[in-house]
Structures are given as structure tokens and as C-alpha cells.
Design a protein around this motif. Sequence first.
Motif, mmCIF file in Angstrom:
data_model
loop_
_atom_site.group_PDB
_atom_site.id
_atom_site.type_symbol
_atom_site.label_atom_id
_atom_site.label_comp_id
_atom_site.label_asym_id
_atom_site.label_seq_id
_atom_site.Cartn_x
_atom_site.Cartn_y
_atom_site.Cartn_z
ATOM 1 N N THR A 189 0.854 -1.180 0.000
ATOM 2 C CA THR A 189 0.000 0.000 0.000
ATOM 3 C C THR A 189 0.894 1.236 0.000
ATOM 4 N N ARG A 190 0.270 2.373 -0.176
ATOM 5 C CA ARG A 190 1.042 3.619 -0.172
ATOM 6 C C ARG A 190 1.774 3.808 1.157
ATOM 7 N N ASP A 191 1.102 3.528 2.256
ATOM 8 C CA ASP A 191 1.716 3.736 3.567
ATOM 9 C C ASP A 191 2.844 2.748 3.841
ATOM 10 N N GLU A 192 2.804 1.573 3.241
ATOM 11 C CA GLU A 192 3.823 0.559 3.475
ATOM 12 C C GLU A 192 5.081 0.768 2.630
ATOM 13 N N THR A 193 4.935 1.405 1.490
ATOM 14 C CA THR A 193 5.990 1.406 0.476
ATOM 15 C C THR A 193 7.325 1.917 0.990
ATOM 16 N N ASP A 194 7.344 3.085 1.561
ATOM 17 C CA ASP A 194 8.609 3.699 1.941
ATOM 18 C C ASP A 194 9.350 2.857 2.985
ATOM 19 N N GLY A 195 8.647 2.456 4.050
ATOM 20 C CA GLY A 195 9.288 1.675 5.104
ATOM 21 C C GLY A 195 9.767 0.314 4.621
ATOM 22 N N ASN A 196 8.953 -0.347 3.778
ATOM 23 C CA ASN A 196 9.355 -1.652 3.258
ATOM 24 C C ASN A 196 10.567 -1.546 2.341
ATOM 25 N N ALA A 197 10.594 -0.519 1.508
ATOM 26 C CA ALA A 197 11.725 -0.338 0.600
ATOM 27 C C ALA A 197 13.012 -0.087 1.374
ATOM 28 N N ILE A 198 12.930 0.715 2.416
ATOM 29 C CA ILE A 198 14.117 1.010 3.236
ATOM 30 C C ILE A 198 14.609 -0.265 3.927
ATOM 31 N N ALA A 199 13.671 -1.029 4.479
ATOM 32 C CA ALA A 199 14.052 -2.259 5.194
ATOM 33 C C ALA A 199 14.681 -3.284 4.252
ATOM 34 N N LEU A 200 14.111 -3.468 3.077
ATOM 35 C CA LEU A 200 14.615 -4.459 2.132
ATOM 36 C C LEU A 200 15.937 -4.035 1.497
ATOM 37 N N ARG A 201 16.152 -2.730 1.372
ATOM 38 C CA ARG A 201 17.407 -2.253 0.773
ATOM 39 C C ARG A 201 18.613 -2.640 1.619
ATOM 40 N N LYS A 202 18.397 -2.886 2.896
ATOM 41 C CA LYS A 202 19.505 -3.290 3.759
ATOM 42 C C LYS A 202 19.971 -4.709 3.448
ATOM 43 N N ALA A 203 19.096 -5.509 2.811
ATOM 44 C CA ALA A 203 19.449 -6.886 2.474
ATOM 45 C C ALA A 203 19.675 -7.083 0.979
ATOM 46 N N TYR A 204 18.922 -6.349 0.149
ATOM 47 C CA TYR A 204 18.977 -6.553 -1.296
ATOM 48 C C TYR A 204 19.084 -5.207 -2.030
ATOM 49 N N HIS A 205 19.611 -5.293 -3.250
ATOM 50 C CA HIS A 205 19.561 -4.097 -4.098
ATOM 51 C C HIS A 205 18.415 -4.208 -5.094
ATOM 52 N N PHE A 206 17.914 -5.455 -5.307
ATOM 53 C CA PHE A 206 16.904 -5.687 -6.346
ATOM 54 C C PHE A 206 15.873 -6.697 -5.866
ATOM 55 N N LEU A 207 14.628 -6.465 -6.264
ATOM 56 C CA LEU A 207 13.515 -7.337 -5.920
ATOM 57 C C LEU A 207 12.556 -7.374 -7.098
ATOM 58 N N SER A 208 11.885 -8.504 -7.283
ATOM 59 C CA SER A 208 10.917 -8.624 -8.379
ATOM 60 C C SER A 208 9.560 -9.063 -7.841
ATOM 61 N N TRP A 209 8.508 -8.480 -8.400
ATOM 62 C CA TRP A 209 7.142 -8.936 -8.155
ATOM 63 C C TRP A 209 6.618 -9.498 -9.468
ATOM 64 N N GLU A 210 6.260 -10.752 -9.512
ATOM 65 C CA GLU A 210 5.681 -11.288 -10.750
ATOM 66 C C GLU A 210 4.176 -11.375 -10.629
ATOM 67 N N PHE A 211 3.503 -11.002 -11.716
ATOM 68 C CA PHE A 211 2.048 -11.066 -11.742
ATOM 69 C C PHE A 211 1.592 -11.856 -12.965
ATOM 70 N N GLY A 212 1.380 -13.166 -12.743
ATOM 71 C CA GLY A 212 0.649 -13.979 -13.693
ATOM 72 C C GLY A 212 -0.805 -13.928 -13.274
ATOM 73 N N ILE A 213 -1.007 -14.025 -11.961
ATOM 74 C CA ILE A 213 -2.342 -13.814 -11.406
ATOM 75 C C ILE A 213 -2.606 -12.311 -11.340
ATOM 76 N N LEU A 214 -3.843 -11.964 -11.068
ATOM 77 C CA LEU A 214 -4.181 -10.552 -10.904
ATOM 78 C C LEU A 214 -3.664 -10.058 -9.559
ATOM 79 N N PRO A 215 -3.124 -8.863 -9.496
ATOM 80 C CA PRO A 215 -2.654 -8.335 -8.212
ATOM 81 C C PRO A 215 -3.792 -8.305 -7.197
ATOM 82 N N PRO A 216 -3.556 -8.795 -5.984
ATOM 83 C CA PRO A 216 -4.626 -8.814 -4.974
ATOM 84 C C PRO A 216 -5.069 -7.422 -4.546
#
Length: 417
Positions: A189-216
Motif C-alpha cells: 500500500t502507499r503507507d507501506e511502500t517507503d518503510g518496506n523499501a528502506i528495510a529491504l534495501r539493507k538486504a537486497y539491491h533488487f527485488l521482483s514482483w511477478e504477476f501472472g495472477i491478478l494483483p490482490p
Amino acid sequence: MTSPNEESLGLVSTNCDRDFVPRVSYRDDPDENDHNDDDDDDDDHDRDERVLPLHARRETHHASRSSTPWQRLVCAARITIVVSIVGTLLVTGKSLFHVGEIRDESGASAEHDVAAGSASPRDEIRAVQISNYRAGKALLLNVHITHHAGTTFCDAMKQLGPAPAFACMRDDRDRDEWPPSLDHHRPWTRDETDGNAIALRKAYHFLSWEFGILPPTPLKDVDWESPHLVSVILMRDPLERRLAADATVEKYFGEEESRTEEEWWEFAEYEGSVNFVLTRLTPDRCGEKGEDTTEACLEEGKELLRRFTYILDVQCLEEGIKALSSELGLPRPHVKRGIANDSLHQMTTRERIGNDEIYDFIVKRNRRDIELYEWSKGLSLVKCSELTSTPVDDDLLHVDDDADDLEIGNVSETEQP
């Protein structure tokens, strides 16, 4: 209040009486040009008068010390207008006069050598995101529409830094690196984006979301403008992705090379692949209406694509990956090449289908996806049509047999340049 520089710039005068007196340099008066240097001993009053022509001195000597009430009113109004204009320029008009400057979260000036007034909001947001990524403070995220070369892109990005083990998406192998406070849901969600991106950047430089199904949840709800997120989406010719093979497609419709006319019609009429990309980009799945999909639905898709930091065209994917790496300050990765059926990839989509009626039916049903792809070329980091010779990327595209969350009811099938 008058700005400190307004009077020196000649924008405002502090003497209304003086404003109504003709002020002409004595150098403009031929009678004054031959004055004697001995006049240097004249008093201040004489020097002041010499700015006026001789014939005007007597008439204006008294006027310089008085004016009518009407003149004072006009003068005051003029000063008010000028001060208002100057104040507006000082507050909101700075970008009209100087090169814009953008600052990343560290306070450093982000590179943005675009003359003020010409930089779009999208350019300004991108400049901050890119600057933060280079500083290790933003996450690179790919929205991978199934059969849009996401596996190839993931392989390239893994060469440049840490990424989740399976297709650059989280699975059990990443439990040690994945921040314990985050689950695997996506999109954010909009409120989650910034905090999640900061937290994940400490472990990874790149992440992928695949959508074969419809986004929930709708992709538009993600804060794509977050300064801690650099987003990428790969776009591909919808007819080429429609013909991409995987185990699910072959199970229900047979292998392309031996597909019967009946199987081709079943393939063409399959509802789950209609406007596959637009249906996943829009919140109300409006692309599912096929040839009746509205212009408004298409505009929704365009609006979302405008919010991504980068768009890459699969038609010249290798060049796009090289350009992206350069912009992000990364070395050029080796682009791995998958296994391709050369005989099929040298044929057009019409030739591969082998039936004009079926081909026209597929084009008609997916016309909005086709329009979206053609439009997206204008925002692509690399314009494939401008390359001297456009690389053929059919063999860059891996078969996504093990793609995340593939279901025949939600997945679409296609790959080729």
C-alpha cells in the motif's frame, strides 16, 4: 515590505514625488555636454539639478518636492502592484530564473541539469530516486508481467548485487536475509511502500514482483513516487507475449508447432489472456472486455506507467539493461541468453498462427494492450526504433514454466520480439 534588492534593481522607488518628475540624463542635452570640469566644485543641489534639461529645471524644481493627491494615489498603487509581483516571483517564480536543484535524503544536490521550467515532475522524482539508489538508500523493484523477460532481467540484476534467490522473489531460501518484520505480500500500500523499501534495501539491491495472477490489491496504490524506490517495468509486444510457450499453455492448447485449428481457436478465445497487461495494471480489470475495452481503461494503464522510474522495451532488452546499469552507476552485466526455437522466432506472429481469421480475432480482442505497448515506447529508456540495428531478443526470453503463482485462469502466454 520591500525586498532588500528591489530599490537597487530599480523596481520600486521610495519617493513618490520624485517618480513623477522627468528624469533625463544631462548627457542627453546638447547644451549640457560642453560643461566645464571646473564645475566639480558645485554643491550637491547643483549636481542634482543637472540631471534635467535646462528648460525643465525651473519648472520641475518645485515639482520635485510636491505632487497632487491623484499622483500620490497612482504612485502608491503602482508600488503595491510591483511589490506584489516581486514577492510572487521570490516565493514561486525562482524556477523561472535559475537551474533547478533537487536534493536527495542526504541533503546533497541530485544531478539535475535541466533548466528550470522545463523539468517535469516525473523527471524531478526520478532524479531523487536514482540519487538515493546510487547512495544505497533506494530499492530497485521490477514489476514482472509473466512472459515479459523477467527471468532474464533478474539474472542480469543478480550479477550486480544481492537479490532474493528464486527469480528475485522471496521464498524459503531467503528467510535469513528477509527482514523478519515483513511478510511476502505484494503489492504494497502507499503507507507501506517507503518503510518496506528502506528495510529491504539493507538486504537486497533488487527485488521482483511477478504477476501472472491478478494483483490482490491495485498496483496504483503503491507509492511509486517514494524517494526510496526505483521501479522498473518491462513492456513487450502483446502478440509476441501471447504466443510465448510454457507448460500450462501446452497442456491446454497443445504445442504451437503441432496445434490444430480447433486448438488455435480455443487458444484465441481463452478469456484469461485478453488484454493481459492492461488487466493487471488497472484496478477494475477493465481490460477483460476485449475489443469493447474503453479509452478510459487505456488511459488508466498509461497513468500507472508514467509513475514508474523506468520502462524498458523487450524488443531491445539487452541495450535497455546496459542503459539502466549506466544510469544507476552499475557495471554492465552479461545478459544471459535462453533457449530459443530459431525457426519460430524468425517468423511473424501472423505466420506462426497460420490462419488470418484467427490472427485478426486475437488482434481485435487485444487492441488496447497493443495500443498501450505502442504508447509505452515513447517512455522507454532506450528507443528501439532509434538503434542502428535493433537486436532480436527472442533468445533472451526464458520459458517461465516455474513462474510464481501461474494459473491457467489468470495467466497469459507469450514471448518473442
